[in-house]
Write an enzyme that holds these catalytic residues in place. Structure first.
Site, PDB file in Angstrom:
ATOM      1  N   GLU A 251      -1.188   5.611  -7.742  1.00  0.00           N
ATOM      2  CA  GLU A 251      -0.343   6.306  -6.587  1.00  0.00           C
ATOM      3  C   GLU A 251       1.105   7.116  -7.419  1.00  0.00           C
ATOM      4  O   GLU A 251       2.255   6.630  -7.519  1.00  0.00           O
ATOM      5  CB  GLU A 251       0.334   5.317  -5.632  1.00  0.00           C
ATOM      6  CG  GLU A 251      -0.271   5.774  -4.087  1.00  0.00           C
ATOM      7  CD  GLU A 251      -1.502   6.245  -3.568  1.00  0.00           C
ATOM      8  OE1 GLU A 251      -2.500   6.121  -4.188  1.00  0.00           O
ATOM      9  OE2 GLU A 251      -1.621   6.296  -2.130  1.00  0.00           O
TER      10      GLU A 251
ATOM     11  N   LYS B 287       0.755  -1.333  -0.622  1.00  0.00           N
ATOM     12  CA  LYS B 287       0.224  -0.074  -0.376  1.00  0.00           C
ATOM     13  C   LYS B 287       0.932   1.042  -0.199  1.00  0.00           C
ATOM     14  O   LYS B 287       1.646   1.141   1.013  1.00  0.00           O
ATOM     15  CB  LYS B 287      -0.903   0.056   1.309  1.00  0.00           C
ATOM     16  CG  LYS B 287      -2.205   1.117   1.500  1.00  0.00           C
ATOM     17  CD  LYS B 287      -3.025   0.667   2.673  1.00  0.00           C
ATOM     18  CE  LYS B 287      -4.297   1.748   2.038  1.00  0.00           C
ATOM     19  NZ  LYS B 287      -3.911   3.433   1.576  1.00  0.00           N
TER      20      LYS B 287
ATOM     21  N   CYS C 273      35.658  19.715  16.531  1.00  0.00           N
ATOM     22  CA  CYS C 273      36.552  20.046  17.532  1.00  0.00           C
ATOM     23  C   CYS C 273      37.866  20.333  16.512  1.00  0.00           C
ATOM     24  O   CYS C 273      38.626  19.263  15.804  1.00  0.00           O
ATOM     25  CB  CYS C 273      36.355  19.150  18.577  1.00  0.00           C
ATOM     26  SG  CYS C 273      37.737  20.316  19.607  1.00  0.00           S
TER      27      CYS C 273
HETATM   28  S1  IVH Z   1      -6.046  -0.179  -4.796  1.00  0.00           S
HETATM   29  C1  IVH Z   1     -10.904   0.856  -5.207  1.00  0.00           C
HETATM   30  N1  IVH Z   1      -3.661  -0.834  -4.083  1.00  0.00           N
HETATM   31  O1  IVH Z   1      -4.717   3.174  -0.598  1.00  0.00           O
HETATM   32  C2  IVH Z   1      -9.873   0.722  -4.726  1.00  0.00           C
HETATM   33  N2  IVH Z   1      -5.127   1.367  -3.600  1.00  0.00           N
HETATM   34  O2  IVH Z   1      -6.452   3.286   1.284  1.00  0.00           O
HETATM   35  C3  IVH Z   1      -8.264   1.181  -5.239  1.00  0.00           C
HETATM   36  N3  IVH Z   1      -3.499   2.995  -2.688  1.00  0.00           N
HETATM   37  O3  IVH Z   1      -7.214   5.312  -2.465  1.00  0.00           O
HETATM   38  C4  IVH Z   1      -7.538   0.816  -4.501  1.00  0.00           C
HETATM   39  N4  IVH Z   1      -1.455   1.372  -2.580  1.00  0.00           N
HETATM   40  O4  IVH Z   1      -5.086   5.658  -3.270  1.00  0.00           O
HETATM   41  C5  IVH Z   1      -4.911   0.476  -3.995  1.00  0.00           C
HETATM   42  N5  IVH Z   1      -1.332  -1.146  -3.990  1.00  0.00           N
HETATM   43  C6  IVH Z   1      -2.682  -0.036  -3.975  1.00  0.00           C
HETATM   44  C7  IVH Z   1      -3.072   0.882  -3.441  1.00  0.00           C
HETATM   45  C8  IVH Z   1      -3.625   2.103  -3.374  1.00  0.00           C
HETATM   46  C9  IVH Z   1      -1.953   2.596  -2.198  1.00  0.00           C
HETATM   47  C10 IVH Z   1      -4.139   4.123  -2.099  1.00  0.00           C
HETATM   48  C11 IVH Z   1      -5.415   4.474  -3.167  1.00  0.00           C
HETATM   49  C12 IVH Z   1      -6.379   4.023  -1.990  1.00  0.00           C
HETATM   50  C13 IVH Z   1      -5.718   4.260  -0.733  1.00  0.00           C
HETATM   51  C14 IVH Z   1      -6.986   3.930  -0.023  1.00  0.00           C
END
Ligand code: IVH
Length: 696
Positions: free
Chosen positions: A173, A118, A433
């Site tokens: 992202e 994530k 120093c």
């Molecule tokens: S899938 C419909 N995969 O986390 C769901 N999101 O807290 C789509 N994010 O809005 C998201 N890494 O901005 C997905 N590997 C990943 C991600 C990811 C970061 C973010 C994204 C999302 C947010 C939610």
């Protein structure tokens, strides 16, 4: 571990909580620095949700609950398919409960999950038509976002032209890698701006900034691919039936950067237990990643499962974020201490209001050097963002400037060495120093006598203090001229300890050049660099004869480091002469000196050590975990020495360049990374067999 929700006692507290959360969300998504760290924000929103559950008739319209981006962001470009958020779980139990609820919805157990990092940045949608990148849109409120197409061309991994002329939307992202963040803050402070508190903020601020005189690069990671209204219908149909993992493979084939080329690629797991194994692996690699992650995203991989699970208004039901503990917290900078190290460097250290980050209480954080404090405009009493990941030393990222009350005070820089009162050499970024390594003689001698340097048993810091206070030792060479009667006259020095110490000192004279060099404590040359210098030059005379150009021939010494090493060796010349005079060894066993400089100019541009041909020739080796069997007694440093004696290169971090990882008992993230990258692994016994000829 779930942190408790904030407790909201009445309607007024609820209204205040909503206001605070709205302000924090606006800053978070808008590129400002949020007054709340992620943990505090999560706690607040959970407290709001708890109160609303009890008082459903009194929910305020501004409330962040149930809204994408806490309701903060606005925009006027509609999304073709809503850009949703993700629900969170915080433990294996919560994750298992989620898989059960997924199975209830779809009427079957999912048999394929896609598991990946994530990424801690901002969601954007990139619209391609005919293979050309036409428009970038932020997530906004999920139904419409802001057009940020001005950022096209500044985001690595998001090509302006795809490898096929297709019409698709790539979602993913945008973030800054650690290196991009450092660069962005340098450029920004260079233009008189306030530094960003962390890479996420920096990416948010940079993405939305329209009229900056400078541009700083960011990085894109794709995690979604969908058809657009103009997409060829056959392709659209094919995409709609594809597994998530296949869509990501397609995105990568089109030239989009995804997690696939990182140390934590998305992988497919077939059972919830396999998912949990992968979650652990990714979590273990987190601290070493060159970009921030705040959890692991688990998705039902098959299109049929995703369709059957469906989506709520805020989040899909086919995906979940398994959150990892926050590695950043906001706390206060109470004081700055100045400590003198063994080489005379005067280093600032921030004293913090204690804060718990990922289970450890943090009270100190590194502050690099005075210029860095000035550049970041840190003041005593400031709220600061503190980052700590894994075993890495905690660091202060930046002040949260808008939380200032006006009571903050400037940081006092020392005018004199805080240890000995001498002048300070402020000529370089790191202050030193004027007495250099003589300022903190005890630290520099105790280091020289340490196990990985001259290995003088019985000469710990207490004994060194005694020798220095008695006036017997004023530098490293004096150790080698200590007499029996002088030692016997010291307190708590009987005949046996005296004889043992003298024997250990005599023994130390036979240490290889690499350890003698390391004991000298030349700045910027620790154990492994000292070994490389010693193996390259073979004798101290050759080391001392080297100018900056020659010094740069050593692997890992660049144009910046070489002159300072040469200068410092010149500074140490009288000491080195005296060490040689008392009989300290000045050669590296098994190494041959480089040819003379004029021979080199005849085309001999040797850049590797000459004594190649050992069993690890050409290999880069990382040792991790506890050694066993015939290697049990070897320290990590001795293992590295062994690697280099066998003509290998020792390294402490696993990368694609690593050829072999020796993984002992309890090996953790480095072993996981080696497996991930397909790097060859060896047990201590297997490794011992490889270098058997060198084990005495
Ligand atoms: S899938 C419909 N995969 O986390 C769901 N999101 O807290 C789509 N994010 O809005 C998201 N890494 O901005 C997905 N590997 C990943 C991600 C990811 C970061 C973010 C994204 C999302 C947010 C939610």
């Amino acid at each position: 571990m779930t942190t408790p929700a904030a407790v909201i006692v009445d309607g007024a507290a609820y209204a205040q909580a909503v206001e605070d959360a709205v302000r924090a969300a606006a800053a978070y998504y808008g590129g400002g620095t949020s007054p709340l760290d992620d943990d505090a924000y999560d706690r607040l929103v959970r407290g709001i949700a708890d109160w609303e559950a009890e008082h459903p008739g009194r929910i305020l319209p501004d409330s962040p609950t149930g809204k994408v981006a806490g309701g903060a962001a606005v925009g006027d470009v509609p999304h073709t398919v809503p850009m949703l958020s993700l629900d969170n779980v915080f433990s294996a139990e919560e994750f298992t409960a989620w898989t059960a609820s997924l199975a209830r919805r779809t009427g079957r157990d999912a048999t394929r999950f896609s598991v990946g990092p994530k990424l801690d940045g901002l969601a954007i949608a990139a619209r391609y038509s005919g293979g050309r990148l036409r428009q970038l849109i932020t997530r906004g409120d999920g139904t419409a976002g802001e057009d940020v197409s001005h950022a096209i061309g500044t985001i690595e991994g998001l090509p302006e032209k795809l490898d096929e002329p297709v019409t698709v939307e790539v979602r993913g992202e945008v973030l800054m890698t650690s290196a991009q963040f450092e660069h962005a803050n340098e450029v920004r402070t260079g233009h008189g701006g306030q530094p960003f508190a962390n890479p996420r903020n920096a990416a948010a601020g940079t993405l939305r900034a329209r009229e900056r005189v400078y541009t700083v690069p960011m990085t894109f990671f794709g995690y979604g691919l969908l058809p657009l209204p103009g997409t060829d219908s056959a392709l659209a149909e094919r995409m709609n039936g594809m597994a998530h993992s296949d869509l990501m493979a397609l995105a990568a084939e089109l030239g989009v950067h995804t997690s696939a080329r990182t140390a934590v690629p998305d992988t497919v797991a077939e059972t919830p237990d396999e998912v949990l194994v992968r979650v652990k692996e990714i979590a273990a690699l987190r601290a070493e990643l060159p970009f921030g992650i705040d959890g692991i995203v688990v998705k039902a991989d098959l299109a049929a499962d995703r369709e059957a699970a469906g989506s709520g208004s805020r989040a899909p039901r086919w995906a979940i974020a398994y959150k990892l503990p926050a590695v950043e917290k906001i706390t206060r900078l109470l004081d700055v201490e100045w400590n003198v190290g063994r080489t005379g460097i005067i280093a600032p250290r921030g004293v913090l209001e204690p804060v718990v980050i990922d289970g450890s209480t943090i009270t100190y954080a590194t502050l690099h050097n005075p210029a860095d404090i000035t550049r970041r405009d840190l003041r005593l009493g400031d709220h600061v963002m503190v980052h700590r990941a894994g075993d890495v030393i905690p660091r202060i990222e930046a002040p949260v400037a808008h939380l200032r009350t006006g009571e903050e005070r400037p940081v006092d820089f020392p005018a004199q060495c805080p240890r000995c009162g001498s002048d300070i050499d402020t000529g370089e970024e790191r202050w030193r120093c004027a007495q250099g390594r003589n300022c903190h003689l005890v630290a520099s001698l105790a280091y020289a006598a340490g196990r990985d340097q001259l290995d003088i048993e019985g000469l710990g810091a207490t004994r060194v203090v005694q020798l220095v206070e008695a006036g017997l030792v004023a530098d490293l060479a004096d150790l080698f001229t200590l007499r029996r009667d002088q030692l016997l006259a010291l307190e708590r020095m009987g005949e046996t300890s005296t004889d043992n110490l003298l024997a250990a000192i005599a023994e130390a004279k036979r240490q290889p050049l690499s350890r003698v060099l390391c004991a000298l404590g030349v700045r910027g040359t620790g154990r492994s660099m000292s070994r490389r210098i010693a193996r390259y030059f073979a004798t101290m005379d050759h080391v001392r004869a080297a100018d900056a150009d020659a010094m740069q021939q050593v692997d890992g010494i660049g144009a910046e480091k070489a002159p300072s090493i040469v200068a410092e060796l010149a500074e140490l010349a009288p000491l080195i002469d005296r060490l040689a005079a008392v009989g300290v060894n000045m050669t590296e066993p098994g190494a041959t000196p480089p040819p003379p400089a004029d021979a080199a100019s005849d085309g001999d541009d040797r850049t590797t050590v000459p004594a190649a041909g050992g069993p690890l020739d050409g290999m880069t080796v990382v040792v991790t975990g506890a050694m066993t069997g015939s290697l049990e007694k070897l320290s990590r440093n001795e293992m590295n020495e062994l690697v280099e004696r066998a003509d290998g290169r020792s390294s402490s971090s696993v990368s694609r360049k690593t050829t072999l990882v020796v993984a002992g008992e309890g090996a953790g993230s480095k072993r996981a990374k080696a497996e991930q990258l397909g790097v060859r692994l060896a047990t201590p016994d297997e490794f011992a067999a490889m270098v058997a000829g060198l084990l005495g």
